[in-house]
Design a protein around this motif. Sequence first.
Motif, short mmCIF file in Angstrom:
data_model
loop_
_atom_site.label_atom_id
_atom_site.label_comp_id
_atom_site.label_asym_id
_atom_site.label_seq_id
_atom_site.Cartn_x
_atom_site.Cartn_y
_atom_site.Cartn_z
N ALA A 49 -8.52 -11.89 -21.96
CA ALA A 49 -9.25 -12.83 -22.80
C ALA A 49 -9.67 -12.19 -24.11
CB ALA A 49 -10.47 -13.35 -22.05
N GLU A 50 -10.13 -10.96 -24.05
CA GLU A 50 -10.53 -10.24 -25.27
C GLU A 50 -9.33 -10.04 -26.20
OE1 GLU A 50 -12.24 -6.70 -23.72
OE2 GLU A 50 -14.07 -7.69 -23.02
N GLU A 51 -8.19 -9.72 -25.63
CA GLU A 51 -6.98 -9.54 -26.43
C GLU A 51 -6.56 -10.87 -27.06
OE1 GLU A 51 -3.98 -7.74 -28.41
OE2 GLU A 51 -5.60 -6.78 -27.27
N ALA A 52 -6.68 -11.96 -26.29
CA ALA A 52 -6.33 -13.28 -26.82
C ALA A 52 -7.25 -13.66 -27.97
CB ALA A 52 -6.41 -14.32 -25.71
N ALA A 53 -8.53 -13.28 -27.88
CA ALA A 53 -9.48 -13.57 -28.96
C ALA A 53 -9.08 -12.83 -30.23
CB ALA A 53 -10.89 -13.18 -28.53
#
Length: 235
Positions: free
Chosen positions: A49-53
Amino acid sequence: MNSEKLKIAVLGGTGNIGEGLVLRLALQNLMDEGVKNEIIIGSRSSEAAEEAAKEALGELENCGFDTTEIRITGNSNLEAAKAADLIVLTIRFDNVPSLLEEIRKAIEGKILISPVVPMAKAGPIFEYRPPAEGSAAQAIKEMTPESTKVVAAFHNIAARKLKDIVKCKAVNDSVICSDDEEAKKLVIELTRHMGCLKPLDGGPLKNANTIESLTPLLINLAKLNGMKDLGVNFS
């Protein structure tokens, strides 16, 4: 709660529809001075999720947008739901029961948006496979706390159109259904700010089955007729 300042969790936000919704919801901060949304991408993996953000912010920057007024973060589905005022489920219907069980306490008293469509491939085409409750939205309502305000919205939208934030300005209709009039009104206003969708009041939640069933129809029409990215417009 008002639509001008919301923490919005997009659970399953690393998928195609989720990615498009994240970009469109984030861009509202630039298109309307009064809107200050914070977007939280939820995933089974907080790292994913952090990478997608980061990727979403990078995509906006690459498209020439100033991201200083945009906040997109990533976390686990549970933590994203806890932090949010409003939650969007962008996951497969098969995965809905286990996720709702995990986040049950976190969604009490909150708005839960379902663009979920229960469908399956049958040979070369897709079929709508509604649950016993009549629609995914109605099944979700049965699986959530009584205080959760379920809204059916964002069906019949091509993921590629959502994600094409530079070229795609065409407006498709988005029918919105809910038994909670206040929640429906807020989601209609939120949708209107997205720039690529025209919200229409679709009445109570029981009408969601008709709207959900259009998604496999659009996919089949595109496949059988050599078309792409079909949407719905009522006139």
